[in-house]
Design an enzyme around this catalytic site. Structure first.
Site, PDB file in Angstrom:
ATOM      1  CG  PHE A 118      -2.926  -0.497   4.401  1.00  0.00           C
ATOM      2  CD1 PHE A 118      -2.141   0.555   3.958  1.00  0.00           C
ATOM      3  CD2 PHE A 118      -2.307  -1.674   4.805  1.00  0.00           C
ATOM      4  CE1 PHE A 118      -0.762   0.445   3.897  1.00  0.00           C
ATOM      5  CE2 PHE A 118      -0.926  -1.800   4.754  1.00  0.00           C
ATOM      6  CZ  PHE A 118      -0.156  -0.743   4.299  1.00  0.00           C
ATOM      7  CG  ASP A 119      -8.929   4.387   3.762  1.00  0.00           C
ATOM      8  OD1 ASP A 119     -10.105   3.984   3.769  1.00  0.00           O
ATOM      9  OD2 ASP A 119      -8.488   5.228   2.951  1.00  0.00           O
ATOM     10  CB  CYS A 120      -9.366   0.184   0.640  1.00  0.00           C
ATOM     11  SG  CYS A 120      -9.163  -0.409  -1.066  1.00  0.00           S
TER      12      CYS A 120
ATOM     13  CB  THR B 175      -5.220   4.793   1.702  1.00  0.00           C
ATOM     14  OG1 THR B 175      -5.934   5.690   2.573  1.00  0.00           O
ATOM     15  CG2 THR B 175      -3.841   4.510   2.290  1.00  0.00           C
TER      16      THR B 175
ATOM     17  CE  LYS C 171     -12.384   3.376   7.227  1.00  0.00           C
ATOM     18  NZ  LYS C 171     -11.065   3.236   6.547  1.00  0.00           N
TER      19      LYS C 171
END
Length: 231
Positions: A12-14, A17, A152
């Site tokens: 997961f991206d945090c 998201t 990223k």
């Protein structure tokens, strides 16, 4: 529809998201800018934040706390004011108060019964520790930009995660709200990806970028993902 049974790990991206970063950012920058005679609407603030952040993250690695300080500095440079020390630190200091989206916690609790959960986030270790308390689940791995020494959409962050997870790519599913930061890179490395398009009914591309990539699945929120994965 994808076959969720083939996956063992969800990455997961945090922020954007799981955690409502837009309201977190706006809660700091709107009251910061007004006393400096800078009256911008929400979209303008978020678009400028995304512009400044992306520019700072492309250079030599600096901690995310420093990125956020320099974002505030760039607002000052753009609109002709000198932020105070407290203002420079205000974004980073506020992360501890940024809350999950309403559907996040229940969805994560559902998903953790079937999958191992991993975080891949553009943040510092200590800043994510605040968010981890709000998320209320145990993550199998946490990969931050501080650990990867890159941000990223760099391939490096995902490669670090893939190495630590140590499973075939076809058993890993990446879940993220940003096409720019996450979906494009995940797909380029051979990962499957779910786009959590929380902004599907709103204007602005600052959380997803203007790039185009085809996710394996698009959902409007995490609750939908949890329901689909349990079928």
């Amino acid at each position: 529809m994808i076959d969720f049974n083939q996956y063992k790990v969800l990455t997961f991206d945090c922020y954007g998201t799981l955690i409502d970063w837009e309201n977190g950012i706006l809660g700091v920058l709107k009251p910061l800018l007004l006393p400096h005679s800078t009256n911008l609407d929400d979209n303008q603030i978020l678009e400028l934040f995304a512009e400044f952040e992306a520019e700072l993250e492309k250079g030599e690695y600096i901690k995310y706390r420093e990125v956020l300080k320099r974002v505030v500095q760039k607002f000052g440079e753009r609109f002709g004011f000198e932020p105070t020390a407290d203002e420079l630190n205000s974004l980073a200091d506020s992360i501890q108060d940024w809350l999950p989206f309403p559907d996040t916690i229940e969805a994560l609790k559902t998903l953790t019964s079937k999958f191992k959960l991993v975080i891949i986030s553009n943040v510092d270790d200590d800043l994510f520790a605040f968010s981890a308390k709000h998320l209320q689940v145990e993550f199998d791995q946490i990969i931050t930009a501080e650990q990867a020494k890159s941000y990223k959409p760099s391939l490096n962050n995902f490669r670090v995660a893939i190495e630590r997870i140590d499973l075939p790519l076809e058993q890993i599913l990446h879940v993220a709200a940003s096409v720019y930061h996450d979906i494009v890179t995940a797909k380029s490395l051979g990962l499957s990806a779910v786009w959590v398009n929380r902004r599907r009914d709103q204007k602005g591309l600052y959380t997803t970028g203007s790039v185009v990539s085809q996710p394996d699945l698009e959902v409007p929120d995490l609750k939908t993902l949890a329901v689909l994965s349990s079928k």
